[in-house]
Every structure is written in structure tokens, then in C-alpha cells.
Motif scaffolding. Structure first.
Motif, PDB file in Angstrom:
ATOM      1  N   ASP A  69     -19.758  55.397  -1.213  1.00  0.00           N
ATOM      2  CA  ASP A  69     -18.536  54.750  -0.725  1.00  0.00           C
ATOM      3  C   ASP A  69     -18.252  55.350   0.645  1.00  0.00           C
ATOM      4  OD1 ASP A  69     -16.148  53.519  -0.322  1.00  0.00           O
ATOM      5  OD2 ASP A  69     -15.129  54.355  -2.064  1.00  0.00           O
ATOM      6  N   VAL A  70     -18.405  54.528   1.701  1.00  0.00           N
ATOM      7  CA  VAL A  70     -18.374  55.042   3.072  1.00  0.00           C
ATOM      8  C   VAL A  70     -17.313  54.320   3.885  1.00  0.00           C
ATOM      9  CG1 VAL A  70     -19.713  55.426   5.178  1.00  0.00           C
ATOM     10  CG2 VAL A  70     -20.846  55.542   2.933  1.00  0.00           C
ATOM     11  N   ASP A  71     -16.494  55.090   4.574  1.00  0.00           N
ATOM     12  CA  ASP A  71     -15.554  54.566   5.568  1.00  0.00           C
ATOM     13  C   ASP A  71     -16.155  54.901   6.930  1.00  0.00           C
ATOM     14  OD1 ASP A  71     -13.525  53.838   7.223  1.00  0.00           O
ATOM     15  OD2 ASP A  71     -11.975  55.028   6.252  1.00  0.00           O
ATOM     16  N   ARG A  72     -16.643  53.877   7.638  1.00  0.00           N
ATOM     17  CA  ARG A  72     -17.381  54.090   8.896  1.00  0.00           C
ATOM     18  C   ARG A  72     -16.547  53.642  10.085  1.00  0.00           C
ATOM     19  NH1 ARG A  72     -23.541  52.725   8.822  1.00  0.00           N
ATOM     20  NH2 ARG A  72     -23.368  54.741   7.774  1.00  0.00           N
ATOM     21  N   GLU A  73     -16.453  54.524  11.065  1.00  0.00           N
ATOM     22  CA  GLU A  73     -15.700  54.248  12.290  1.00  0.00           C
ATOM     23  C   GLU A  73     -16.607  54.472  13.488  1.00  0.00           C
ATOM     24  OE1 GLU A  73     -11.238  55.343  13.389  1.00  0.00           O
ATOM     25  OE2 GLU A  73     -12.582  57.023  13.794  1.00  0.00           O
ATOM     26  N   GLY A 115     -18.238  58.080  13.093  1.00  0.00           N
ATOM     27  CA  GLY A 115     -17.708  58.911  12.014  1.00  0.00           C
ATOM     28  C   GLY A 115     -17.907  58.261  10.661  1.00  0.00           C
ATOM     29  N   ASP A 116     -18.411  59.024   9.721  1.00  0.00           N
ATOM     30  CA  ASP A 116     -18.602  58.572   8.344  1.00  0.00           C
ATOM     31  C   ASP A 116     -17.837  59.485   7.397  1.00  0.00           C
ATOM     32  OD1 ASP A 116     -20.134  56.324   8.581  1.00  0.00           O
ATOM     33  OD2 ASP A 116     -21.961  57.193   7.762  1.00  0.00           O
ATOM     34  N   GLN A 117     -16.892  58.914   6.645  1.00  0.00           N
ATOM     35  CA  GLN A 117     -16.327  59.611   5.492  1.00  0.00           C
ATOM     36  C   GLN A 117     -17.041  59.062   4.265  1.00  0.00           C
ATOM     37  OE1 GLN A 117     -13.962  62.271   4.844  1.00  0.00           O
ATOM     38  NE2 GLN A 117     -15.133  61.923   2.961  1.00  0.00           N
ATOM     39  N   GLU A 118     -17.904  59.878   3.702  1.00  0.00           N
ATOM     40  CA  GLU A 118     -18.772  59.418   2.620  1.00  0.00           C
ATOM     41  C   GLU A 118     -18.422  60.134   1.317  1.00  0.00           C
ATOM     42  OE1 GLU A 118     -23.226  59.087   3.081  1.00  0.00           O
ATOM     43  OE2 GLU A 118     -23.138  60.727   1.616  1.00  0.00           O
ATOM     44  N   TYR A 119     -18.325  59.344   0.261  1.00  0.00           N
ATOM     45  CA  TYR A 119     -18.209  59.874  -1.088  1.00  0.00           C
ATOM     46  C   TYR A 119     -19.446  59.416  -1.864  1.00  0.00           C
ATOM     47  CZ  TYR A 119     -13.359  60.466   0.335  1.00  0.00           C
ATOM     48  OH  TYR A 119     -12.217  60.822   1.016  1.00  0.00           O
TER      49      TYR A 119
END
Length: 924
Positions: free
Chosen positions: A320-324, A352-356
């Protein structure tokens, strides 16, 4: 070499003895005088001299006596145009502006036709083999980044990550063998052990052109074998009037069922009577990505008489990735005088990647060792392998990782012409970094029940039966937590200076050119790593943090909420009675991963070019001297000691090149070239770092690696049936020495004083060969009747056969090399409608090599993608658009192959789903 030296000497004498002569300068534009035409060919009829216009449409012809001259200008998509210019004296300069496409002639400079014309003209007049994708072509498709935009070119494909294009592959050749620049500045890599640049960092909306040089000349850096990729951003001098483009849209990712947004803008204008150009571009994108993944870690057991089964573990993963993504470009160009240009070009990218990542590891190795395994095959749809006993372990872990990459570059320089001389120099700096903050929490359970895997589909095995313990979150106890804080920095300072002298050889125009360049690079990776074991008196179990999600490709079971886990860690990290630091494990991981390397390259070259009627010959030699120093650490688990090691290496490469461009007829061009080039080892391959475990097994880099050397040969025929079409067919051959690949060996030895019985490292293959053919066709079908004359078609195909010799003498395909590459685009551009469908195919390739002969290798399977894009013009300034990406819902499939055993055995499987975009564009 002796003949080449004599030619250089003769050229120098001719240069010094030439008399002062006049110049003709000018600019070629569209009929309105607003859009400069790059790639137009300007011919002086009286002397035969030919020059090609630059990105701002400008040209310069030197070495002319007093008199009147007739200029002929050709540009695909427009009728030939003539102009007459007079020089009053031998030291005079005359200027002329030439507009292509007069009254009654339509020259299309925008949209799909305009992008086709622009690209064809640049390719047609290039000295070597070049593929060009213009900004308009890039804007027609739903490409997220530079890598995805580039894959539309002849013989170009990409490697994906998280469903987005990441690395560019040219002619199927491993992306490690490419070089990447922005505005002529070589980019450094934010990846810790890599040289190649992941181009998912750079947004496609800030581009002017992507130029892919498949052949090199002496004035280009010599470290590219597959090809040299140059990303160009817009300049204020590219246009005669102001430009403002705005774009705003939304992105819907089908897999995650989440919305994101994307906005971009470009402004370009010139001031001071056209002498000062300013161009600003920026884009912002945010999207939510979700992927489901399944992997087999280790080999498969493929013994005769048994059903095949994983020997170590089966893994399930959900990402689950929030990519900016942020991209900014600012370019400033100043014509200080008619003969002097100053410039400053900058580019900044942030990714930027916030990855779970949620993972289940079904570990069956101990059960197999104990013989706790059985087989059943009741029918073709059910081929069952069951594991049982006390040694069946299930691990569940959650990775909470934030990764931020930055790449930025700045180059300032000048270009100055004086009589027959042209001087240019530049000072550039590029910086890349990756900061990673990662918290990984692990729960495990030894389950005393039967677990069954259905292996009827070897490429997609599934759990057929699990017991209640597998699904019981309360049975999984906290085992360990790892905290990673890493920073990679890679920066390079480069200084370059070039001199060019126009000369004539027996009345044949040409030039002599030489230059020097110094590149000073520093790369380091600093890892702070802490491993904690849970030592609390009370059991901490997965159900205390439990969450849920959909995982359609298998039976995942319970998982934990990343936010709750982070809260628990922060509350207990400083309490050794709860979380005890594993000092030896932390020291090992941090020490072996961290390194520092410095690499200085000093280069010089000389080259000469001559036009003999319609034949152009370009030859030269480049010399590059490399000086590298690197420091790494070796860890010994027996003594729990970390030993720093520093190595140094120096070597010099002589890289000749020669290219022929023969315009057989106005519509037929033949090209042939040879060039020598190198690829230096990746930092992660040669840095002296490694770790020996208790069994005397060693994983280490190899400081004795040689750089890969290549002799490259190309032949290409281009046919231009009409002013808006091209047919290309060519052959290429690459002879490589010292190709680098990971290897393993069970022959005992010694590494920096550490004895080992088995080693995993990197080695040079003795030799490798790549032979290929490529064919391409592009045309605007404006000869068709009625509404059909808006159709545009583009198709290309590349075939490559390769062979590499392993250290033991066996041969395999070259790792990373695809045998088949194909692209097809069908477009429609007429009236308010602008439609495109783009299909791309990339054949399988070897990903990893098993030199012990256990398997035939790890292969990335065939991939095919279909993207759709549509635009509708509401007014001359406003368009709406809608795109669909990955229409075919293509997955990533990686498989193990085994000699003499049919089938593709799962190594990695990943689903991405479709992506939808829609929005509005403004252009003023």
C-alpha cells in the motif's frame, strides 16, 4: 591509429593556415515566425556546406568569401524553401530569418503530426543512430514519468516497479549498460549500490525532448553500451513568442480504489528583443498504489517422481503506497552578443513513497528436512503437497517505510563563435540522494497442523488448506523489530571545454574538434541499523494490533496495523526489558552496508568530420583515465568484528569511433558506425564489503572486477517515402568483454584474510555477444480520403540474439537481454479530436544467473501493455483529456527454470490493475 594521427595533424595545419572568412547566421521558423524549427537542414548551394538548425532554430555557416549565396532549406513536413544572402566582404556577417510553409502550404508544428515532423527531422539529420521523442509526442499518452515516455521509441522498453516504469532498456539490453543525462549533464543515482538512474523520479510533464543516442561519438562520454539517454527541458529561446501551459487532473487507481491528483505548468518567454530566454516548468503528482504479490523464496524441488514444491518458503505480500512526485525546471539563456550565448539550466526532482508492506512467510524448509511432507494428485486441478509436524513456521511482518529520493542538477556555460572557431565550456553539478526510514516488525508462530499447497499451476501455486492456527492472530507472538535509517548521497562535479574549427578538405567542408572534461564523483551510503529482540514477560501478539484487507490471490490471514505497531515501538524502544538491542546483528548490517567511494574521470578527445558531396564521415578517439578509491567493511560473525578495507584502482581506456552518413537520395539515408565504450562496475559490486557467517559462508563485493568493455557496430537504412513518414531497418552487433554478473561458488578460498567454504559475489564473464535487427515505420496517413486522413501509425520491432560465457565455460543468454521488443501506436489527430492507442511488448529475459547449474536461471516473463489516451479541443486554448493505463491488466511474472524440467516455476508474481486519468489542459 597512425593514419588517424596524420589526419589530425593535417587538419590542424589546415585550420591554422585558413584565411579569415565571412559568416551567414539565421533562424528557421514556421510560417508565422513563432515556432523555431529544430533539425532543419540548410545548404549553401555554391559551396555545398550543410548545417542543421539547433533547438532554437538557429544556424551558422562559416568560411565564406564576399559574394551572394543561395540557401536551400529542407524540413520534413514542409516544402523546400530558398533564400538569398549577400556578404559585402570576407570578414562580414549577414543574418537571415527563413519561414517554412508559405501561403497555401500547411506546416503542422503541434499535436501528433507536429511531434512526428520534429522527431523525424532531428533523427534524419543526426550524424549517428538516434531516436527522438518530442514533447508533443510525450504529452499524447498517459505516461507518468520519463521512463514510460521513452518506451514509445524504436527498440525501447522499460523495467517496471510497483506498476510504473522505472528503468529504460534500449534494444532489450540490460538497463545497467545505459547512461542518462539531463541537458547534457550526467545524472548520478540515488540507489545505494547502483549507477543507473531510476527515471520514475522525473515527471514527463517537464520535458522538451528525449534523445536516445544508440551510437557514440568521441565528444560524448564513453561509458554507455546500450545507449545514452539525454533528457531536454524547454528553453525560452525555443519560441519566438510567449508560452503558457497549465494542466490539472485527477488519477484513479483501480487496484487501490483511491483518487490522486496531478497538476503541471510551463511558462516560456524571451525578453530584451529576443536575447534573454526564460523557461519555467513544474509538476506535482500524488497517487495511491496497491499491489498484491506472491513469491517463492529459494529454489523448487523438481526431483523425478515427486510433485514439485518450494524448498524454503512461500511468501504473500501486499503493498500500500502513497506516492508523491515533484519536478521543477528553470532555464535561463542569454545572447550576450550575436556570437556569444550564456546559459544556466537547472532541474529538481523529488520522489516520495510512504509504503506499508504486509508479508506472510510460510516456512517449510525444516518440515522438509524432517520428512514431514506428503503428496496427493487426485486430478489435474489439484496437485497437492502437504507439510505437517512441529517445524512448520509462519512469520507475519509489517514494513512501515518512508523513502524519499531527490535528483537535482545545474549547469552553467557559454558558447562563443569567432570567425571559423567555436568555443564552448560548462560547469555542472548534479546531486542525488535517497533517505530511507524503515520500521519492520515481525511476529511468528510454529503451527502444529497440516498446511497444503496446490501446485497444479507452477506459476501460481495456492494454499489449498490451512488449519485454524494459521488464521488465529492471537497465536502469533512478537519476535523482533528492526529500525533502518539510511542515507545515500551521490554527487558529481564536471568541467568541460571544447574547441571546434571549421575547415575544408580539398573543397569539402568539415570541421576539426577537440576537448577535455573532468568528472569528479563522490558516492557514499551511511546506514544506521538497530535490531531489537522482544524480551518482555508478557506475550505481545498480533491480535493486539490486528487489521484486515483484501488479498484475492491467496489466503493471507490476519495482519497488523502499522500505526499501532509504531506507537508500541516508540513507547518501548528505550526499555531493554522489553526490546533488547542485538548489538552484533546491528553492527553487521550497518557496517557491511555502509561505504564511501570516490571516482575521478579525466577525458580528452579529438574528432574530425568532412562532407564529401552527400557522404558525411565523422571519426575520432576519446581517452578516459579513471581513478577510483573505495572503503567498505567486512564482518566476521565468529569474532563479531568489523574490519574496514580500502582499495584503489587506476586504468585508462582508449575509445575510437567512426560514423558514416550517406544520403543516397533525398529520401534514402544509409548509416554505419563503430564505437568502443565501457561500463564501470556498480558501486555495490566492487566495494570491498561482506559478511562471513558461522558456517564460513561469505557474501561480498569483488574489488578485483574489471570494467565491461564493448566494441559496437551499427548499420541502418532510412527511407522517407513522404514528408511525414519514415521506414527504418538496421542491424547491430556488440562484442563485450568482462560482463559483470552475480555468481556463487563452493570452492574454498580466502577473502581479505577470511577463510570461506562458499562465497556469493560478482565476477566478470569472459565474453558476451549481442546481435540484433530492428525495423520501424511511422507515417501520417494524410493520403486517405475524408476523415481517415487524420490517422497516424507508428510500429517498430527489435530482435536480439545474445550469448554470454560463464566462468565454467557454459553459455547462456546475456542477463537482462530481451530477445523481442515491439511497440505499436495508432493515433488520430483531426479537428477537435486527438486520440491514441499505444501497445508495447517486452520479451522475457534472464534476471539472475545460477552458475552452480542447479537451475537454468531466474527469468522475467513476457510483458505487454496497452494504454489509451483521448483529448477533445473545446477552444483553441482549452482541451479536456481522459486516459486509461494498463488496459490489459498486465501482471509482473518472474519464474525459475530448470534444465530438463518443463514448466515455469513461480519466483515472483505481482498484480497492478488499471489506472485512469482525466482533466483539463490550458494553452495560451
Amino acid at each position: 591509429m597512425k593514419k588517424f594521427t596524420m589526419l589530425m595533424a593535417a587538419t590542424s595545419v589546415a585550420a591554422l593556415s585558413s584565411a579569415m572568412a565571412g559568416d551567414i547566421t539565421g533562424k528557421v521558423t514556421d510560417a508565422d515566425g513563432t515556432v523555431p524549427l529544430r533539425g532543419a537542414e540548410v545548404t549553401v548551394e555554391e559551396t555545398g556546406q550543410k548545417v542543421v538548425t539547433g533547438r532554437d532554430g538557429s544556424f551558422r555557416v562559416t568560411g565564406l568569401e564576399a559574394g551572394t549565396y543561395n540557401l536551400s532549406v529542407t524540413y520534413l513536413g514542409a516544402p523546400d524553401t530558398a533564400a538569398s544572402v549577400s556578404l559585402a566582404s570576407a570578414d562580414a556577417t549577414s543574418s537571415v530569418d527563413i519561414a517554412m510553409g508559405g501561403e497555401g502550404d500547411v506546416l503542422v508544428v503541434t499535436g501528433q503530426r507536429g511531434s512526428l515532423n520534429s522527431a523525424l527531422n532531428q533523427q534524419r539529420n543526426a550524424d549517428g543512430v538516434v531516436t527522438v521523442l518530442s514533447a508533443d509526442a510525450i504529452a499524447q499518452l498517459p505516461d507518468e514519468n520519463v521512463a514510460e515516455a521513452a518506451r514509445r521509441g524504436l527498440g525501447v522498453s522499460i523495467a517496471n516497479d510497483q506498476g510504473e516504469g522505472r528503468f529504460i532498456t534500449i534494444r532489450g539490453i540490460n538497463s545497467q549498460l545505459n547512461a542518462t543525462s539531463v541537458n547534457g549533464v550526467r545524472l548520478t543515482s540515488p540507489e545505494s549500490g547502483d549507477r543507473r538512474v531510476a527515471l520514475d523520479v522525473v515527471d514527463a510533464d517537464v520535458l522538451k525532448n528525449i534523445v536516445i543516442n544508440k551510437t557514440l561519438s568521441a565528444d560524448m562520454d564513453g561509458d554507455a553500451i546500450g545507449g545514452a539517454i539525454n533528457i531536454e527541458t524547454i528553453s525560452g529561446l525555443d519560441r519566438a513568442d510567449s508560452l503558457l501551459k497549465l494542466k490539472a487532473g485527477v488519477i484513479y487507481t483501480g487496484k487501490s480504489e483511491e483518487w490522486g491528483e496531478k497538476v503541471s505548468g510551463t511558462y516560456a518567454n524571451n525578453y530584451m528583443d529576443g536575447r534573454f530566454g526564460v523557461a519555467l516548468s513544474g509538476s506535482y503528482q500524488n497517487r495511491q498504489i496497491e499491489n498484491d504479490n506472491k513469491e517463492v523464496d529459494g529454489d523448487w524441488n523438481v526431483e523425478d517422481g515427486l510433485l514439485p514444491f518450494p524448498e524454503e518458503e512461500l511468501e504473500f505480500r501486499n503493498y500500500d503506497v502513497d506516492r508523491e512526485r515533484i519536478s521543477l525546471a528553470a532555464n535561463f539563456d542569454y545572447m550576450a552578443s550575436e556570437n556569444t550565448k550564456l546559459y544556466l539550466h537547472t532541474l529538481y526532482n523529488q520522489f516520495g513513497d510512504q509504503e506499508y508492506r504486509h508479508r506472510v512467510e510460510v516456512k517449510v524448509e525444516d518440515a522438509i528436512d524432517n520428512g514431514d511432507i506428503s503428496f496427493s494428485a487426485p486430478n489435474a486441478e489439484n496437485q497437492l503437497v502437504s507439510f505437517f509436524g512441529d517445524d512448520l513456521e509462519i512469520d507475519r511482518d509489517v514494513k512501515d517505510r518512508y523513502e524519499e529520493q531527490q535528483i537535482w542538477s545545474a549547469v552553467t556555460g557559454f558558447e562563443h563563435s569567432m570567425d571559423l572557431w567555436t568555443f564552448d565550456g560548462s560547469l555542472s553539478f548534479t546531486h542525488a540522494e535517497e533517505a530511507e526510514d524503515n520500521l519492520e516488525t515481525n511476529f511468528d508462530q510454529d503451527i502444529e497442523e497440516t498446511l497444503t499447497i496446490n501446485v497444479a499451476s507452477l506459476s501460481e501455486p495456492r494454499l489449498a488448506m490451512v488449519g485454524p492456527n494459521y488464521l488465529d492472530a492471537s497465536g502469533y507472538e512478537l519476535d523482533a523489530i528492526e529500525l533502518t535509517d539510511g542515507l545515500t548521497e551521490d554527487e558529481e562535479l564536471a568541467i568541460a571545454f571544447n574547441v571546434k574549427r571549421d575547415v575544408t578538405f580539398n573543397d569539402n567542408p568539415g570541421f576539426f574538434k577537440f576537448g577535455v572534461k573532468s568528472r569528479m564523483r563522490d558516492k557514499n551510503y551511511d546506514l544506521d541499523f538497530s535490531a531489537f529482540d522482544y524480551e518482555g514477560d508478557d506475550d505481545v501478539t498480533l491480535d493486539m494490533f490486528e487489521a484486515s484487507f483484501d488479498y484475492p490471490i491467496d489466503t493471507f490471514g490476519p495482519h497488523a496495523d502499522a500505526g499501532l505497531l509504531k506507537d508500541f515501538f516508540n513507547a518501548n524502544r528505550n526499555d531493554p526489558s522489553q526490546l533488547e538491542l542485538d548489538e552484533a546483528g546491528s553492527l553487521e548490517e550497518a557496517g557491511v552496508s555502509s561505504f564511501d567511494a570516490e571516482e575521478d574521470v579525466l577525458a580528452g578527445y579529438a574528432m574530425v568530420q568532412v562532407d564529401i558531396d552527400n557522404l558525411r564521415l565523422t571519426g575520432g578517439v576519446r581517452v578516459e583515465k579513471t581513478d577510483v578509491e573505495a572503503t567498505g567493511n567486512v564482518f566476521d560473525e565468529d569474532t563479531e568484528t568489523l574490519t574496514p578495507i580500502t582499495i584503489e584502482d587506476k586504468y585508462t581506456d582508449i575509445l575510437p569511433s567512426i560514423a558514416m552518413r550517406w544520403e543516397v537520395r533525398e529520401d534514402i539515408i544509409l548509416r554505419a558506425s563503430y564505437y568502443a565504450s565501457i561500463i564501470r562496475p556498480n558501486f555495490g559490486q566492487f566495494v570491498p564489503a561482506g559478511s562471513r557467517n558461522d558456517d564460513n559462508e561469505l557474501e561480498a563485493g569483488n574489488p578485483d572486477l574489471e570494467r565491461t568493455e564493448a566494441d559496437n557496430f551499427d548499420f541502418l537504412v532510412e527511407v522517407y517515402p513522404t514528408d511525414s513518414s519514415i521506414f527504418q531497418a538496421g542491424l547491430f552487433y556488440k562484442d563485450l568483454e568482462n560482463l559483470i554478473s552475480p555468481v556463487s561458488s563452493d570452492v574454498p578460498g580466502t577473502y581479505n584474510g577470511l577463510d570461506y567454504v562458499e562465497i556469493e559475489t560478482f565476477a566478470n564473464f569472459e565474453d558476451a555477444h549481442i546481435f540484433g535487427a530492428e525495423i520501424g515505420y511511422q507515417q501520417a496517413l494524410d493520403m486517405l480520403p475524408g476523415m481517415l486522413d487524420g490517422l497516424i501509425v507508428s510500429a517498430n520491432y527489435t530482435f536480439a540474439s545474445s550469448e554470454a560465457t560463464l566462468p565454467d565455460g557454459d553459455t547462456i543468454e546475456v542477463p537482462g537481454q530481451s530477445e523481442h521488443i515491439a511497440n505499436f501506436i495508432l493515433g488520430y489527430d483531426k479537428g477537435p479530436l486527438d486520440l491514441r492507442a499505444a501497445y508495447s511488448f517486452k520479451g522475457e529475459n534472464i534476471d539472475d544467473v545460477d552458475v552452480d547449474g542447479i537451475s537454468a536461471g531466474r527469468y522475467v516473463d513476457d510483458q505487454e501493455f496497452l494504454d489509451l489516451s483521448g483529448k477533445f479541443k473545446i477552444t483553441d486554448q482549452i482541451r479536456i483529456y481522459a486516459d486509461i493505463k494498463n488496459v490489459l491488466d498486465t501482471e509482473l511474472k518472474v519464474s525459475n527454470r530448470y534444465e530438463g524440467v518443463p514448466g515455469r516455476f513461480l519466483s515472483q508474481y505481482e498484480e497492478y490493475g488499471r489506472t485512469y486519468q482525466m482533466g483539463v489542459q490550458f494553452k495560451f
